[in-house]
Design a protein around this motif. Structure first.
Motif: not given
Length: 477
Positions: A282-293, A295-300, A431-439
């Motif tokens: 669950l934790l791995t997929m939370t991090i993975s999908y947080t980045f995939v979706y 991070f992708t939104q932020w790139l655009e 940056h808030v998402l980055g803190c969540v991923v770190i936690g």
């Protein structure tokens, strides 16, 4: 008739139906992303309706995986695998022939639900066959086969959106449904020709346990209520959450009292290593999908990249994950993989904190390469852990429950980045998402570092690892 397989080697003929069955779910998860807008435009359906093309499959899969896995454990691989292939083909046909009107979006949602149920058979069936072949050959750790399964699903996740774009460009959005017709038929043919009628793991007909209908119904109500609430958290849905919690409590009460439970709560509660594996998934997929979706939104939005460039920036995640999986997949040990993966997740989260709207592309690519390390190592280690920790008689249902936790992780990720971003994906939100991923990475690291049971995975036979699990009071008595 197929010749018998060598007694001391995995039957490689099984790989084709196993791989095909296992990729049906990820390919349909990925392919729809590119089709939502064309479907909405063609049918005049708003985003609030087309989103159910995604959510419908999520709900059906999260609920159906452990159920279908349990059926595989009881009735064997072949008949359940063939039924799954049939549902996939029917769903493809419905999507192809659905009428062209606004209301037909719900025909498509129904087809996606059927797809979700049909694709539930692939992964549990593959894990059942791997365990059966290990028993037949005496190989305690078929790490190479588990690696092939992991790499195949990761590869399909990469090419899914691209395949969807090509299909829509050539034949329109209906092709994203129609492609399931040949895939489902191929499943039927390969499963019929290759899979044995029995594997030796399923009980004899006279010893088959009764289907726990009440347990299945309570599980479905609890999961459906929880997922509907998580997909759209609001005060108005608190009643739905309450129903889910009550159904979950009654489920536990019932499963503790019925002699042939759908989910053996006593054994599962006593199998701490397996529960921790589910949590790591669950934790791995939370991090993975947080980045995939996210991070992708932020790139655009935040970095100002077009959709094509943003997609290219993400490719190193999957490329690195596949390369790492191929390089280290034959090593069955999991502790060092999980430790390195947790550190890489943490580092990826730290790198996010240094990103701005002017960050160079090479810096973004480096961050994605770092994220690809846990993408490969964690998925491999979690799959190997499950193989060794699950009750052999429930390997398919345990594999199905693993997929349920993965989808819960995807939903949790959508909640996180949806609430953090709001209307636009800003750099501050990133940056808030980055803190969540770190936690989350720190929790993952601690969950792994203090789990001594992981040392036995890959170094002993599955039965020996099962023997190390924590016993319930009833079992100790």
């Amino acid at each position: 008739m197929l010749a018998p397989a060598p007694a001391d080697r995995f039957d490689r003929r099984l790989l084709a139906p196993m791989m095909l069955g296992a990729v049906l779910n990820p390919i349909n998860t990925a392919i729809i992303a590119i089709a939502l807008t064309p479907i909405g435009i063609a049918l005049g359906a708003p985003a609030s309706e087309t989103v159910w093309l995604v959510s419908g499959l999520y709900l059906a899969t999260a609920i159906g995986q452990p159920l279908v896995g349990r059926l595989v454990d009881i009735y064997g691989v072949k008949r359940i695998f063939l039924a799954g292939g049939g549902l996939v083909a029917i769903a493809g046909l419905i999507g192809l022939l659905a009428p062209h009107s606004h209301e037909s979006v719900w025909w498509l949602v129904g087809a996606r639900v059927l797809l979700g149920l049909g694709t539930c058979a692939g992964y549990p069936a593959a894990m059942h066959m791997i365990r059966a072949e290990a028993q037949r050959t005496g190989l305690s750790s078929p790490a190479g086969i588990l690696t092939a399964l992991s790499v195949t699903t990761q590869t399909v996740s990469v090419i899914g959106p691209t395949l969807g774009g090509l299909l829509i460009g050539a034949w329109g959005w209906r092709a994203t449904f129609a492609v399931n017709l040949p895939l489902g038929l191929a499943n039927l043919v390969l499963g019929w020709i290759v899979f044995p009628r029995t594997t030796g793991l399923e009980p004899a007909p006279e010893d088959r346990p009764r289907i726990d209908g009440r347990g299945i119904l309570l599980f479905a109500i609890a999961m459906l209520g929880l997922l509907v609430f998580l997909l759209d958290i609001s005060v108005g849905l608190l009643g739905v959450l309450a129903i889910a919690l009550v159904a979950g409590a009654v489920l536990v009460w019932w499963e503790l009292r019925t002699p042939q439970p759908f989910i053996d709560v006593r054994v599962l509660a006593g199998n701490g290593p397996l529960l921790r594996t589910y949590l790591r998934s669950l934790l791995t997929m939370t991090i993975s999908y947080t980045f995939v979706y996210g991070f992708t939104q932020w790139l655009e939005d935040g970095r100002g990249l077009d959709a094509t460039t943003a997609g290219l920036v993400l490719l190193p995640v999957f490329a690195a994950g596949i390369a790492v999986a191929i390089s280290f997949g034959r090593r069955p040990e999991v502790t060092w993989k999980l430790m390195i993966g947790s550190v890489a997740q943490l580092l990826a989260g730290v790198l996010v904190l240094f990103m701005t709207g002017a960050s160079p592309i090479w810096f973004l690519v480096v961050a994605m390469l770092v994220l690809g390390i846990p993408q490969g190592l964690n998925n491999l280690a979690i799959q190997n852990s499950l193989y060794f920790q699950a009750d052999p008689d429930r390997i398919a249902s345990s594999a199905g429950l693993l997929r349920t936790f993965m989808y819960l992780g995807a939903i949790v990720a959508s909640i996180v980045y949806g609430n953090v971003y709001g209307a636009r994906a800003t750099t501050g939100g990133l940056h808030v998402l980055g803190c969540v991923v770190i936690g989350i990475s720190i929790v993952f690291f601690l969950l792994t570092a203090f789990d001594r049971s992981l040392r036995a995975v890959g170094r002993a036979a599955p039965a020996d690892v099962e023997a190390t699990r924590e016993r319930t009071p009833a079992e100790r008595a």
